[in-house]
Design an enzyme around this catalytic site. Structure first.
Site, mmCIF file in Angstrom:
data_model
loop_
_atom_site.group_PDB
_atom_site.id
_atom_site.type_symbol
_atom_site.label_atom_id
_atom_site.label_comp_id
_atom_site.label_asym_id
_atom_site.label_seq_id
_atom_site.Cartn_x
_atom_site.Cartn_y
_atom_site.Cartn_z
ATOM 1 N N TRP A 1 -18.714 13.720 59.264
ATOM 2 C CA TRP A 1 -18.945 12.378 58.405
ATOM 3 C C TRP A 1 -19.541 11.340 59.475
ATOM 4 O O TRP A 1 -20.472 10.567 58.899
ATOM 5 C CB TRP A 1 -17.415 11.807 58.280
ATOM 6 C CG TRP A 1 -16.714 12.458 56.864
ATOM 7 C CD1 TRP A 1 -15.849 13.268 56.911
ATOM 8 C CD2 TRP A 1 -17.567 12.414 55.418
ATOM 9 N NE1 TRP A 1 -15.740 13.742 55.487
ATOM 10 C CE2 TRP A 1 -16.656 13.131 54.752
ATOM 11 C CE3 TRP A 1 -18.612 11.810 55.133
ATOM 12 C CZ2 TRP A 1 -16.884 13.570 53.508
ATOM 13 C CZ3 TRP A 1 -18.868 12.143 53.570
ATOM 14 C CH2 TRP A 1 -18.008 12.849 52.914
ATOM 15 N N LYS B 1 -7.508 7.693 50.099
ATOM 16 C CA LYS B 1 -6.756 8.840 51.019
ATOM 17 C C LYS B 1 -5.287 8.227 51.123
ATOM 18 O O LYS B 1 -4.274 8.605 50.519
ATOM 19 C CB LYS B 1 -7.365 8.892 52.271
ATOM 20 C CG LYS B 1 -8.431 10.140 52.259
ATOM 21 C CD LYS B 1 -9.700 9.336 52.446
ATOM 22 C CE LYS B 1 -11.038 10.121 52.580
ATOM 23 N NZ LYS B 1 -11.283 11.243 51.689
ATOM 24 N N ASP C 1 -15.416 4.218 60.991
ATOM 25 C CA ASP C 1 -14.786 4.913 59.675
ATOM 26 C C ASP C 1 -13.633 5.169 59.883
ATOM 27 O O ASP C 1 -13.406 6.427 60.370
ATOM 28 C CB ASP C 1 -16.132 5.835 59.602
ATOM 29 C CG ASP C 1 -15.691 6.554 57.986
ATOM 30 O OD1 ASP C 1 -14.729 6.179 57.627
ATOM 31 O OD2 ASP C 1 -16.220 7.692 57.720
HETATM 32 N N1 PMP Z 1 -15.935 9.299 55.962
HETATM 33 C C1 PMP Z 1 -14.693 9.750 55.838
HETATM 34 C C2 PMP Z 1 -14.196 10.164 57.281
HETATM 35 C C3 PMP Z 1 -14.487 10.547 54.822
HETATM 36 O O1 PMP Z 1 -13.238 11.263 54.749
HETATM 37 C C4 PMP Z 1 -14.963 10.363 53.607
HETATM 38 C C5 PMP Z 1 -14.745 11.190 52.025
HETATM 39 N N2 PMP Z 1 -14.182 12.048 52.070
HETATM 40 C C6 PMP Z 1 -16.390 9.505 53.365
HETATM 41 C C7 PMP Z 1 -16.603 8.730 54.851
HETATM 42 C C8 PMP Z 1 -16.819 9.310 52.279
HETATM 43 O O2 PMP Z 1 -16.252 8.606 51.559
HETATM 44 P P1 PMP Z 1 -16.666 8.027 49.819
HETATM 45 O O3 PMP Z 1 -16.616 9.581 49.060
HETATM 46 O O4 PMP Z 1 -15.826 7.057 49.593
HETATM 47 O O5 PMP Z 1 -18.086 7.584 50.098
#
Ligand code: PMP
Length: 365
Positions: free
Chosen positions: A104, A199, A175
């Site tokens: 991520w 989450k 994040d």
């Molecule tokens: N950052 C992290 C740490 C994530 O776990 C996720 C989604 N699993 C995201 C970003 C992306 O999130 P979104 O699908 O809400 O754009």
């Protein structure tokens, strides 16, 4: 409710049962309103109460002082990868620093690089993202407009232990999508935090952004309105129609954390207890289960591990599902098993998985 499974999905993830029951009860008709939360104007007194209390609960739970804004944004954490850089990186200062502890963080970096200069301060990719760096390993970036970390890498199951985030003079941007509200935070260490709700905080569709006033003051002019944090802070996150239902459920989740759980200290203790059940099972399996993350970087939210063969992993996932334990397949980039055990996953659910793991290892080891 007896046909509800134990759901280890990484997000959208299981929600507290009492929250779902309350949302179901009010779905047709909110008391005192006479309409569904799906049907009410965001300009109504009801929704003003909802968004106001949602913010107040987040401030209370996380200890967010008045010098920070709490914003509700759409577009997921992924849009924040871009918005962070649009709002904080344009201008004459040096490159933004990125610490990569999983995939991520890499995605956040790629989006930022479309907006301005970036620099990787540490990258755990060569080892397959199994740990967070020690303090001496992260390159200095004092003059950076910000330093970005991912609190918990959802795919790899790598999480910064509390207080281990890099010490930097630059504002820390985090994040926190997959661990916000799972433990107490020292907000003063951060310039900006963001988290998709799906989450620990509610359903998909709303992203929480917590940003210090000093950073808002430096946002450049000329951004499209919906991509400028000031549009949200100036209009109470209601410049346009916000995701009313998602924020309503987020409110119910924060109330549950406040009143039923009793706050983030209690939730953190429960989360440690839940994670320990699974990591203990891994560690005592004599090598049958191999944890992906190194012990000091193990996530309390996403427990990632391998079995001796990919074939056994497939059988594990299938048999588990047959026993009502679903969504245990690891992310395709890491493979193996991933058990996501966010706040709303009850201790009993994790206990059932731990017992299944022990039994499976005995039968197949
Ligand atoms: N950052 C992290 C740490 C994530 O776990 C996720 C989604 N699993 C995201 C970003 C992306 O999130 P979104 O699908 O809400 O754009």
């Amino acid at each position: 409710m007896t046909d509800r499974v134990v759901n280890f999905a990484a997000g959208p993830a299981t929600l507290p049962l009492s929250v779902l029951e309350e949302a179901r009860r009010d779905l047709l008709c909110l008391p005192g309103v006479g309409a569904s939360p799906l049907e009410v104007s965001h300009r109504s007194p009801w929704f003003e109460g909802v968004i106001g209390e949602a913010e107040a609960n987040l401030r209370l739970l996380l200890g967010i002082p008045e010098t920070y804004r709490v914003l509700f944004v759409q577009g997921g954490a992924t849009l924040q990868f871009s918005m962070v850089a649009m709002n904080l990186l344009r201008g004459p200062s040096g490159p933004a620093g990125y610490v990569l502890t999983g995939s991520w963080g890499g995605k956040a970096l790629a989006e930022a690089a479309t907006q301005g200069p970036t620099r990787v301060l540490w990258d755990g990719g060569a080892d397959g993202y199994v740990r967070v760096p020690g303090p001496a390993e992260v390159e200095e970036a004092a003059a950076a407009p910000y330093v970005h970390i991912t609190a918990n890498e959802t795919v790899h199951g790598v999480e910064w232990p509390p207080g281990a985030e890099p010490a930097t003079d630059a504002p820390l941007v985090c994040d926190a999508s997959s661990d916000l509200l799972s433990r107490p935070l020292d907000i003063s260490r951060y310039g900006l935090l963001y988290a998709g709700a799906q989450k620990n905080a509610g359903p998909a569709g709303v992203t929480v952004v917590v940003v210090h006033d000093d950073l808002l003051a430096g946002v450049p002019d000329g951004l499209p309105g919906m991509l400028d944090y000031r549009t949200y802070s100036d209009h109470g996150s209601m410049y346009n129609t916000p995701p009313v239902f998602a924020i309503y459920v987020l409110l119910l989740v924060t109330r549950w954390l406040r009143d039923d759980v009793g706050g983030l200290d209690v939730q953190f203790r429960i989360n440690r207890e839940k994670a320990a059940l699974l990591y203990d099972e891994i560690d005592r399996s004599g090598g049958f289960y191999r944890g992906h993350a190194q012990p000091g970087s193990r996530s309390l939210m996403n427990v990632t591990y391998r079995l001796p063969t990919a074939e056994l992993e497939r059988i594990f996932v299938r048999e588990a599902a047959g026993n009502g334990l679903i969504e245990l397949k690891g992310h395709r980039s890491v493979g193996g098993i991933r058990a996501s055990i966010y706040n709303a996953m009850p201790l009993e659910g994790v206990g059932i998985l731990a017992a299944f793991m022990r039994d499976f290892a005995q039968r197949n080891g």
